[in-house]
Structure formats: C-alpha cells, structure tokens
Design a protein around this motif. Structure first.
Motif, mmCIF file in Angstrom:
data_model
loop_
_atom_site.group_PDB
_atom_site.id
_atom_site.type_symbol
_atom_site.label_atom_id
_atom_site.label_comp_id
_atom_site.label_asym_id
_atom_site.label_seq_id
_atom_site.Cartn_x
_atom_site.Cartn_y
_atom_site.Cartn_z
ATOM 1 N N TYR A 262 3.770 -4.328 12.542
ATOM 2 C CA TYR A 262 3.142 -5.611 12.200
ATOM 3 C C TYR A 262 1.673 -5.439 11.828
ATOM 4 O O TYR A 262 1.155 -6.168 10.978
ATOM 5 C CB TYR A 262 3.338 -6.602 13.353
ATOM 6 C CG TYR A 262 4.794 -6.922 13.569
ATOM 7 C CD1 TYR A 262 5.572 -7.454 12.537
ATOM 8 C CD2 TYR A 262 5.426 -6.654 14.776
ATOM 9 C CE1 TYR A 262 6.918 -7.716 12.706
ATOM 10 C CE2 TYR A 262 6.779 -6.916 14.951
ATOM 11 C CZ TYR A 262 7.517 -7.448 13.909
ATOM 12 O OH TYR A 262 8.850 -7.706 14.079
ATOM 13 N N ALA A 263 1.014 -4.461 12.442
ATOM 14 C CA ALA A 263 -0.367 -4.158 12.057
ATOM 15 C C ALA A 263 -0.397 -3.668 10.611
ATOM 16 O O ALA A 263 -1.279 -4.038 9.823
ATOM 17 C CB ALA A 263 -0.954 -3.110 12.993
ATOM 18 N N ALA A 264 0.586 -2.851 10.239
ATOM 19 C CA ALA A 264 0.675 -2.349 8.861
ATOM 20 C C ALA A 264 0.858 -3.497 7.876
ATOM 21 O O ALA A 264 0.223 -3.542 6.819
ATOM 22 C CB ALA A 264 1.834 -1.361 8.738
ATOM 23 N N LYS A 265 1.718 -4.430 8.232
ATOM 24 C CA LYS A 265 1.929 -5.602 7.365
ATOM 25 C C LYS A 265 0.630 -6.387 7.213
ATOM 26 O O LYS A 265 0.282 -6.834 6.118
ATOM 27 C CB LYS A 265 3.026 -6.488 7.972
ATOM 28 C CG LYS A 265 3.458 -7.640 7.082
ATOM 29 C CD LYS A 265 4.656 -8.378 7.676
ATOM 30 C CE LYS A 265 5.067 -9.545 6.794
ATOM 31 N NZ LYS A 265 6.232 -10.277 7.340
ATOM 32 N N PHE A 266 -0.107 -6.527 8.319
ATOM 33 C CA PHE A 266 -1.396 -7.235 8.291
ATOM 34 C C PHE A 266 -2.357 -6.545 7.324
ATOM 35 O O PHE A 266 -2.965 -7.184 6.460
ATOM 36 C CB PHE A 266 -1.989 -7.260 9.709
ATOM 37 C CG PHE A 266 -3.288 -8.019 9.825
ATOM 38 C CD1 PHE A 266 -3.300 -9.360 10.198
ATOM 39 C CD2 PHE A 266 -4.507 -7.401 9.558
ATOM 40 C CE1 PHE A 266 -4.484 -10.064 10.294
ATOM 41 C CE2 PHE A 266 -5.695 -8.089 9.657
ATOM 42 C CZ PHE A 266 -5.691 -9.428 10.023
ATOM 43 N N LYS A 270 -4.006 -7.547 3.673
ATOM 44 C CA LYS A 270 -5.475 -7.587 3.568
ATOM 45 C C LYS A 270 -5.960 -6.737 2.391
ATOM 46 O O LYS A 270 -7.095 -6.879 1.938
ATOM 47 C CB LYS A 270 -6.081 -7.071 4.888
ATOM 48 C CG LYS A 270 -7.571 -7.287 5.008
ATOM 49 C CD LYS A 270 -8.120 -6.617 6.257
ATOM 50 C CE LYS A 270 -9.651 -6.731 6.241
ATOM 51 N NZ LYS A 270 -10.279 -5.909 7.277
ATOM 52 N N GLY A 271 -5.086 -5.836 1.906
ATOM 53 C CA GLY A 271 -5.478 -4.944 0.808
ATOM 54 C C GLY A 271 -5.873 -3.561 1.271
ATOM 55 O O GLY A 271 -6.258 -2.713 0.463
ATOM 56 N N LYS A 275 -4.545 2.380 5.080
ATOM 57 C CA LYS A 275 -4.406 2.162 6.527
ATOM 58 C C LYS A 275 -2.990 1.679 6.851
ATOM 59 O O LYS A 275 -2.379 2.112 7.835
ATOM 60 C CB LYS A 275 -5.450 1.141 6.995
ATOM 61 C CG LYS A 275 -5.546 1.021 8.501
ATOM 62 C CD LYS A 275 -6.805 0.294 8.924
ATOM 63 C CE LYS A 275 -6.999 0.379 10.433
ATOM 64 N NZ LYS A 275 -8.255 -0.222 10.868
ATOM 65 N N ALA A 276 -2.473 0.765 6.012
ATOM 66 C CA ALA A 276 -1.113 0.243 6.219
ATOM 67 C C ALA A 276 -0.091 1.377 6.150
ATOM 68 O O ALA A 276 0.795 1.487 7.014
ATOM 69 C CB ALA A 276 -0.800 -0.825 5.179
ATOM 70 N N LEU A 277 -0.216 2.223 5.133
ATOM 71 C CA LEU A 277 0.741 3.333 4.971
ATOM 72 C C LEU A 277 0.668 4.320 6.137
ATOM 73 O O LEU A 277 1.693 4.814 6.609
ATOM 74 C CB LEU A 277 0.477 4.072 3.651
ATOM 75 C CG LEU A 277 1.126 3.445 2.417
ATOM 76 C CD1 LEU A 277 0.551 4.036 1.133
ATOM 77 C CD2 LEU A 277 2.656 3.631 2.440
ATOM 78 N N GLY A 298 7.675 0.542 0.693
ATOM 79 C CA GLY A 298 7.884 0.261 -0.734
ATOM 80 C C GLY A 298 6.893 -0.765 -1.263
ATOM 81 O O GLY A 298 6.340 -0.619 -2.369
ATOM 82 N N LEU A 299 6.632 -1.803 -0.470
ATOM 83 C CA LEU A 299 5.665 -2.839 -0.887
ATOM 84 C C LEU A 299 4.252 -2.261 -1.011
ATOM 85 O O LEU A 299 3.491 -2.658 -1.893
ATOM 86 C CB LEU A 299 5.668 -3.998 0.118
ATOM 87 C CG LEU A 299 6.916 -4.881 0.134
ATOM 88 C CD1 LEU A 299 6.817 -5.926 1.239
ATOM 89 C CD2 LEU A 299 7.139 -5.566 -1.212
ATOM 90 N N CYS A 300 3.906 -1.320 -0.134
ATOM 91 C CA CYS A 300 2.579 -0.668 -0.226
ATOM 92 C C CYS A 300 2.452 0.134 -1.523
ATOM 93 O O CYS A 300 1.431 0.056 -2.212
ATOM 94 C CB CYS A 300 2.351 0.249 0.970
ATOM 95 S SG CYS A 300 1.979 -0.621 2.494
#
Length: 488
Positions: A262-266, A270-271, A275-277, A298-300
């Motif tokens: 969920y932190a990755a999704k956040f 945020k752009g 960090k998300a990956l 995939g979305l990243c």
C-alpha cells in the motif's frame, strides 16, 4: 432387507442435511467465488497466514478448508480445520466453545460431503450442546456478534461481489459491541474496499475515513489500517497527512509485506515511481505470486513510459525510444502474469490492452478486450469502464467510428459511474459533431446529439435534434436510420 437398510441410510442422510442447513459456517454463507478465482484466493489466504500479523487467524484457516473442499481436496481441508481448532485452544481457550462453532459446522459439512454421516452428526451434536449451553433459540444456530464478524471476514476475503453483505455483518456486530477492535477493523476495511470501487468523482465523499480513524483508535499498533488510511487521505487531497501515516506504518515491523504494497501504491500515485518499485519488489520477494503486486509493478512501468514520452514531447527517438520499448515490455509481462494468477482481474485487462496498443499490436489488444467482455458476473460499473476504453480503441486505433459509437453508447446507458458516463458522452458528442461537419444530413449523428441532450436533461435541444433526424429520415425514406433515431 438390504433395501430397508438403504432407505434408512438415505433418511438419515436427509435428516443430517436438514440440520446442516441450519449451521452458520462457510458452507452456508453463500460465498460468491468463481472457479477461476480459486487459485488467486488460495494464494491470498496463504499470504495472509504467512505475512499478516493479526489476532484473527482462526477464520482464515476455516476459509482455507472451504477452498480446499471446493478444489476437491477434502483430506487437506480436514488438516486446515485441525489448525483452526489448535489456534482456538491457544488464543481463546476460555471461550473455546463459542469460538469453535464455525469450525465444528465446517467439520460437519465436510464429513457429510465425504460420505461419513456419523462423524458429521458428532459435530452437529457438539454445536447443539453449545447452543443449549448459551440458551440459543435454535438447536444448531447461534446469533451473536462474534458469528456475524466471522461471516463478515469470510465474505470480505472472497472479493467484491461479497462486500455489501460483509458490511452488513460488521454493522450488525458493531451494533452490539461498538468498541470491539476486531469488529471495527473488519468494518473499516470493508468500507475502504467499497470506497475503492466507487468512482473518482465520488472519491471526495470518502465514506471510509471515519471508520478507518476509529479502527486506528481501537487498534493503535495496526500498521495495515494506517496504510489504508494514508491512501484514502491521498484520494481526498490530503497527501501530506497521508504520508505521515505511511511513514509511521513503514517504521512498524507489523504486516510489513502488506504495508509495502500500500505504501508503494501511495508513492506511485504521488509520482515517486522509483520508491514505489523498490517497495513492490521487496514485497514481491515474500509473495511472488501476488496478482495485486504484479499489476502495481506494471502500472509503475506504464507511468515511467509516459514520463519518458512526455519529456520527449511524445516523439521519443534513439535512447528514449529504447527505454519506452523496454518499459512497454516490462509492463506487458507483469500485467500478463497478474491475469494468469487472477483471470477475473477486470481492470488488468484494460491496462494490458493499453500496453498492446502502445506496442502497436492491435490484434492482441482486440483479443484482450474480448476476454474482458467474456468475464462472468461482471459488475456494471466495470463493464461500463471496459466499453469506454474499447470505444477509444475503436475510434483512435481501429478508426471505426461505427464501433466506437456502439460502445460509447453502451457505456452511457450503464448509469453507474458518473465520471465514466460524462467521459463517454463527451467522446460521443465529439464524434457526432465531427460526422455532422462532414455531412450535415447525417441522421445517426443528429439522433446521437438528441440522445446526449436528453440524458443531460436539456429536453428542448434534444427534441430539436430528434425532429431534424426524423425529418431527414422521412425525406430519405430510410426506415433503417429512422428507426435508429427513434431507438436512441
């Protein structure tokens, strides 16, 4: 003599089945699960057992037993029920009888399906004895908030078609014990999931904000709930406050694999894509088969592709083109894997098709949309989304105005997501006006404009366009387009 014995056995089995139907357990809760969802559901159950730090683990072993039964693995199902029983003795020894009712009910059903009615009856007797002890009005059924909560968790784990019923279960439990931390957690997660299902236009309402805050008050150490609250705060434009909760959740060792998700999704939204990956890959090491994680990765990559194209003024060349192609390949592989794991993952079909379009592979994009349309029991708002995106594909890639109109109209007529409905109407209007500029006597375009104004509630304008369409249809003597004008 043998015939009489057989008749007696048949009567016994019928009698047992009548009693079984009264039980409250996974076999009687009418959990809506499609066969194609079973592998993903089983994976998610194992992930929860291994990586979610929770005091409420008995229910997940019961659900695993039910899934094993659905897969025809009754012996393994008995093993899962034994684990649930052991947990009850460890965690709830003082109230083990009441806590065991669901497990005993599942045992009874399982033995019945295995053709062992005597053992099924033994567990029915245990349920009956407990119901008598607590002076329940029914011999095999006890009404209590803990049972409502158990049912709520089971429904919640089994996907979106069950969420409204899960909400009702947790509400019923909270009405009796409003300060119960477990009931509050279940209710907050359910409302969060229902909010996620609602459209972007409705996100500002954020029904789940208060339940999430209430759950955190009662469960101050629950990092999972804090991560969900952070995402919802981001939805309603309070990203800075949301980030505080994310940072707090990340410093907690509890339920780390889920917090990373969920932190990755956040951070993706945020752009902060790197960090998300990084967080997603950490979570993937623990749960490599997670459809959710592969979809998020995939979305990243898709977002990174868009960043490169935007920086290159949408005409990437040389090294930029190579990087765009690499991102497309990576996104494709993760979306494909997500769908292999979870063939009912509706939104992943749209994202996979969009990547095939980026790759210029319109044949595979078409196949992907057709697979999405073939999904069983698809909720209307999801079908609406697929119609809109397929309409875009038909208009801009396949250059088929006729097919684009058909699918935009279908999206408009599904009166679910206002945001998608508006986008579909704008796309329809642009198409109709473009066709009218080419041919002022185009009956279909006039009919479409009449329909759009009717939907908007501007009846005078709607009538004006409809009348023009009908006059032209009469002049041409074209019954087909005339009937189309009336139909729209």
């Amino acid at each position: 003599m043998e015939e009489e014995q057989f008749a007696d056995m048949s009567e016994d089995a019928d009698e047992v089945k009548d009693k079984l139907a009264q039980l409250r357990c996974h076999f009687t809760w009418e959990l809506l699960i499609e066969d194609t969802e079973l592998p993903d559901l089983e994976n998610r159950i194992f992930d929860e057992i291994d990586f979610l730090d929770t005091k409420y683990n008995v229910g997940i072993h019961n659900l695993l037993a039910y899934v094993k039964h659905l897969k025809g693995q009754n012996q393994e199902a008995l093993g899962s029920l034994k684990e649930a029983e052991d947990l009850i003795q460890q965690e709830h020894a003082a109230q083990s009888d009441a806590r065991s009712l669901v497990t005993w009910g599942n045992y009874a059903w399982l033995y019945y399906h295995m053709g062992r009615p005597a053992e099924a009856q033994a567990y029915l007797d245990m349920v009956e004895s407990t119901c008598q002890k607590f002076e329940a009005p029914s011999r095999y059924r006890m009404e209590c908030p803990q049972m409502d909560c158990e049912e709520g968790w089971a429904l919640l784990k089994c996907g979106g078609k069950n969420y409204e019923r899960a909400k009702a279960c947790f509400e019923k439990a909270l009405a009796v014990e409003p300060e119960n931390p477990e009931f509050s957690t279940g209710y907050a997660i359910t409302i969060y999931r229902l909010d996620v299902f609602s459209t972007a236009a409705e996100a500002s309402e954020a029904f789940c904000l208060q339940p999430l805050k209430e759950a955190i008050r009662l469960n101050p150490k629950d990092a999972y709930i804090k991560a969900l609250l952070a995402l919802k705060l981001q939805d309603v434009g309070q990203e800075a406050e949301g980030e505080k909760y994310i940072e707090e959740a990340l410093t907690n060792m509890s339920s780390q694999t889920y917090v990373f998700r969920y932190a990755a999704k956040f951070y993706r939204r945020k752009g902060s894509l790197d960090k998300a990956l990084q967080l997603l890959k950490m979570a993937l090491r623990a749960t490599p088969s997670s459809a959710f994680l592969h979809h998020q990765i995939g979305l990243c990559y898709r977002a990174q592709m868009i960043e490169i194209k935007r920086a290159a003024n949408w005409q990437p060349r040389g090294k930029d083109r190579e990087n765009v192609d690499r991102m497309i390949r990576l996104a494709l592989s993760h979306f494909q894997f997500a769908l292999e794991q979870k063939p009912t993952f509706d939104v992943a079909y749209i994202h996979l098709a969009s990547m095939y379009i980026e790759a210029g592979d319109y044949g595979r994009a078409e196949d992907t949309y057709q697979r999405a349309f073939c999904l069983k029991s698809l909720e209307e708002e999801k079908l609406q989304k697929i119609h809109f995106h397929y309409g875009q594909f038909q208009e801009f890639q396949k250059k088929s105005e006729v097919n684009a109109i058909i699918h935009y109209l279908k999206a408009v007529k599904i009166d679910k997501a206002p945001f998608l409905k508006d986008k579909s109407m704008k796309s329809l209007e642009k198409l109709a006006l473009r066709k009218l500029r080419r041919n002022a006597s185009d009956v279909e375009s006039l009919s479409i404009l009449g329909f759009i104004y009717k939907v908007k509630g501007e009846m005078n304008k709607a009538l004006e366009y409809y009348e023009r369409a009908l006059r032209l249809a009469a002049d041409f003597g074209n019954s087909e387009t005339g009937s189309l004008a009336v139909e729209i």
